[in-house]
Motif scaffolding. Structure first.
Motif, PDB file in Angstrom:
ATOM      1  N   THR A  50       0.833  -1.193   0.000  1.00 55.80           N
ATOM      2  CA  THR A  50       0.000   0.000   0.000  1.00 55.80           C
ATOM      3  C   THR A  50       0.872   1.249   0.000  1.00 55.80           C
ATOM      4  O   THR A  50       1.993   1.244   0.507  1.00 55.80           O
ATOM      5  N   VAL A  51       0.333   2.300  -0.605  1.00 57.82           N
ATOM      6  CA  VAL A  51       0.947   3.623  -0.609  1.00 57.82           C
ATOM      7  C   VAL A  51      -0.138   4.617  -0.217  1.00 57.82           C
ATOM      8  O   VAL A  51      -1.318   4.278  -0.179  1.00 57.82           O
ATOM      9  N   GLN A  52       0.253   5.847   0.048  1.00 60.82           N
ATOM     10  CA  GLN A  52      -0.723   6.835   0.492  1.00 60.82           C
ATOM     11  C   GLN A  52      -1.576   7.374  -0.648  1.00 60.82           C
ATOM     12  O   GLN A  52      -2.753   7.632  -0.466  1.00 60.82           O
ATOM     13  N   THR A  53      -0.995   7.574  -1.835  1.00 58.61           N
ATOM     14  CA  THR A  53      -1.737   8.215  -2.918  1.00 58.61           C
ATOM     15  C   THR A  53      -1.693   7.385  -4.195  1.00 58.61           C
ATOM     16  O   THR A  53      -0.786   6.576  -4.394  1.00 58.61           O
ATOM     17  N   GLN A  54      -2.655   7.644  -5.060  1.00 56.93           N
ATOM     18  CA  GLN A  54      -2.660   6.975  -6.359  1.00 56.93           C
ATOM     19  C   GLN A  54      -1.440   7.404  -7.172  1.00 56.93           C
ATOM     20  O   GLN A  54      -0.878   6.624  -7.926  1.00 56.93           O
ATOM     21  N   ASP A  55      -1.009   8.630  -6.992  1.00 57.32           N
ATOM     22  CA  ASP A  55       0.178   9.101  -7.692  1.00 57.32           C
ATOM     23  C   ASP A  55       1.399   8.265  -7.311  1.00 57.32           C
ATOM     24  O   ASP A  55       2.214   7.915  -8.165  1.00 57.32           O
ATOM     25  N   GLU A  56       1.543   7.923  -6.039  1.00 60.26           N
ATOM     26  CA  GLU A  56       2.666   7.088  -5.614  1.00 60.26           C
ATOM     27  C   GLU A  56       2.576   5.702  -6.251  1.00 60.26           C
ATOM     28  O   GLU A  56       3.581   5.150  -6.699  1.00 60.26           O
ATOM     29  N   ASP A 102       7.604  27.152 -20.177  1.00 57.83           N
ATOM     30  CA  ASP A 102       7.429  26.219 -19.059  1.00 57.83           C
ATOM     31  C   ASP A 102       7.912  24.821 -19.430  1.00 57.83           C
ATOM     32  O   ASP A 102       7.840  24.407 -20.593  1.00 57.83           O
ATOM     33  N   THR A 103       8.391  24.112 -18.435  1.00 55.40           N
ATOM     34  CA  THR A 103       8.665  22.678 -18.527  1.00 55.40           C
ATOM     35  C   THR A 103       7.985  22.049 -17.317  1.00 55.40           C
ATOM     36  O   THR A 103       7.668  22.746 -16.339  1.00 55.40           O
ATOM     37  N   LEU A 104       7.791  20.738 -17.364  1.00 54.58           N
ATOM     38  CA  LEU A 104       7.183  20.089 -16.204  1.00 54.58           C
ATOM     39  C   LEU A 104       8.075  20.236 -14.971  1.00 54.58           C
ATOM     40  O   LEU A 104       7.579  20.407 -13.856  1.00 54.58           O
ATOM     41  N   GLU A 120       5.200  13.298 -11.272  1.00 54.62           N
ATOM     42  CA  GLU A 120       3.899  13.288 -10.607  1.00 54.62           C
ATOM     43  C   GLU A 120       2.893  14.073 -11.452  1.00 54.62           C
ATOM     44  O   GLU A 120       1.752  13.645 -11.627  1.00 54.62           O
ATOM     45  N   ILE A 121       3.328  15.219 -11.972  1.00 55.79           N
ATOM     46  CA  ILE A 121       2.448  16.024 -12.829  1.00 55.79           C
ATOM     47  C   ILE A 121       2.172  15.268 -14.125  1.00 55.79           C
ATOM     48  O   ILE A 121       1.027  15.185 -14.577  1.00 55.79           O
TER      49      ILE A 121
END
Length: 149
Positions: A50-56, A102-104, A120-121
């Motif tokens: 398990t991780v805290q976020t869907q992004d992780e 801009d760049t990510l 992450e973005i």
């Protein structure tokens, strides 16, 4: 003599074990503090935890997918059990409109405080981005919420 040259007996005849082959994904799981393990058995690498976020969870998946054979070699069950956004009462990610130049990485540094958080973005915007190096002015990107303390 040939046996002495082999670093160790691999899974499925591979000279390298799957834990070695997927060391980047395992390190990514450690970096996002996944609670669980990556076990090698029966010719496959099983990620479960398990991780805290869907992004992780997505970061781990992206690391797994850097190996072309991943779909034949990896079984993963990675669950997101909470998120900073939900804890702070926010349920939708913030957005950012891309400006010329801009760049990510630049956006990640500005909004998240870490240029290395650009993936992450990117992961949050896979519905409109196919390459983290190809963003266009005017695009409206979802941005993960910074962790609030």
């Amino acid at each position: 003599m040939a046996a002495a040259l082999q670093p160790r007996r691999g899974i499925g005849g591979n000279p390298m074990g799957l834990r070695d082959k997927y060391s980047y994904a395992i390190q990514t799981a450690k970096n996002v503090r996944m609670q669980g393990s990556a076990d090698e058995r029966e010719g496959k690498l099983y990620f479960h935890g398990t991780v805290q976020t869907q992004d992780e969870a997505n970061q781990i998946w992206n690391a797994i997918k850097t190996i072309p054979d991943w779909s034949r070699e990896v079984v993963a069950d990675i669950k997101a059990v909470g998120s900073a956004a939900a804890a702070s009462g926010r349920t939708r990610p913030a957005t950012y409109t891309v400006k010329p130049g801009d760049t990510l990485s630049k956006i990640a540094r500005q909004l998240l405080g870490d240029a290395n958080a650009y993936m992450e973005i990117f992961n949050l915007n896979r519905d409109q981005l196919s390459d983290p190096d190809k963003i266009r002015p005017g695009q409206v990107l979802k941005v993960p919420q910074a962790v609030q303390k």
